[in-house]
Design an enzyme around this catalytic site. Sequence first.
Site, mmCIF file in Angstrom:
data_model
loop_
_atom_site.group_PDB
_atom_site.id
_atom_site.type_symbol
_atom_site.label_atom_id
_atom_site.label_comp_id
_atom_site.label_asym_id
_atom_site.label_seq_id
_atom_site.Cartn_x
_atom_site.Cartn_y
_atom_site.Cartn_z
ATOM 1 N N ARG A 276 -8.487 2.359 -17.805
ATOM 2 C CA ARG A 276 -7.736 0.994 -17.749
ATOM 3 C C ARG A 276 -8.460 -0.070 -18.248
ATOM 4 O O ARG A 276 -8.265 -1.062 -18.241
ATOM 5 C CB ARG A 276 -7.408 0.775 -16.184
ATOM 6 N N LYS B 110 -1.982 14.883 -7.078
ATOM 7 C CA LYS B 110 -2.325 13.512 -6.691
ATOM 8 C C LYS B 110 -1.224 12.783 -5.766
ATOM 9 O O LYS B 110 0.158 13.279 -6.527
ATOM 10 C CB LYS B 110 -2.617 12.613 -7.811
ATOM 11 N N GLU C 176 -13.764 9.445 -10.612
ATOM 12 C CA GLU C 176 -12.692 9.473 -11.642
ATOM 13 C C GLU C 176 -12.809 8.141 -12.331
ATOM 14 O O GLU C 176 -12.574 7.126 -11.713
ATOM 15 C CB GLU C 176 -11.487 9.553 -10.890
HETATM 16 C C1 3PG Z 1 -5.562 5.074 -8.441
HETATM 17 O O1 3PG Z 1 -5.436 5.112 -9.494
HETATM 18 O O2 3PG Z 1 -5.809 6.133 -7.873
HETATM 19 C C2 3PG Z 1 -5.657 3.907 -7.677
HETATM 20 O O3 3PG Z 1 -5.216 2.715 -8.489
HETATM 21 C C3 3PG Z 1 -6.516 3.576 -6.704
HETATM 22 O O4 3PG Z 1 -5.846 2.800 -5.850
HETATM 23 P P1 3PG Z 1 -6.722 1.782 -4.907
HETATM 24 O O5 3PG Z 1 -7.341 0.616 -5.913
HETATM 25 O O6 3PG Z 1 -5.769 1.031 -3.933
HETATM 26 O O7 3PG Z 1 -8.009 2.537 -4.277
#
Ligand code: 3PG
Length: 212
Positions: A49, A133, A45
């Site tokens: 960002r 999710k 994914e």
């Molecule tokens: C996401 O969008 O799924 C999260 O930002 C991932 O979270 P993590 O950086 O704590 O793994």
Amino acid sequence: MRDKTETLLAMLKGQPVIPVLKIERIADAVPLARALARGGLPAIEITLRTADALDAVRLVAAEVPEAVVGAGTILSAKDFQEATDAGAKFIVSPGMTQELLDAAASSPVPFLPGAITPSEIMGAREEGYSLLKFFPAEQAGGAAFLKSLASPFAGMRFCPTGGISAKNAADYLSLPNVVCVGGSWVAPDDALQAGDWDRIEALAREASGLRR
Ligand code: 3PG
């Protein structure tokens, strides 16, 4: 809807961990996707960002056939359209809005919306979604919270993300309502900055060995 969920599950092929990626340098996109695929995590994914995220999706879709590239942090219908135009095979959002539901309904590309609370989950269920999710997983109550959703929402399955790492991934993957987890820990910032693809491949291999 059911068909699109099945399409998404078929793409994931039982992969236990979906790398959640923030790509700052476009030159990293292809070697990163290749390293993750070598380590056993072809489905990734790429989050919207960073300025180059859509180009990263486009490049990986065009140049890394072994990868299954999805786009995440999709917040609007415009994001949805741009990501699918770039070649995203699946779309992930931290939440669910009517605008996104409408965009997803008119697209063949599977959509993984986010939900946490019982009412949000019921809303998603009414829209025909059975795979969601669950973000931010650790901060929202972690595996214990998610476990308590299994009984009332027997048909719903989740991909938790947020605060998950090699240390706690197994706690989530052991739950009956968890299909996979997502996380950025397999592609840490320092490894990306150093272009340490071997380390990322090794982290991916460790993560891909986790089992539900
Ligand atoms: C996401 O969008 O799924 C999260 O930002 C991932 O979270 P993590 O950086 O704590 O793994």
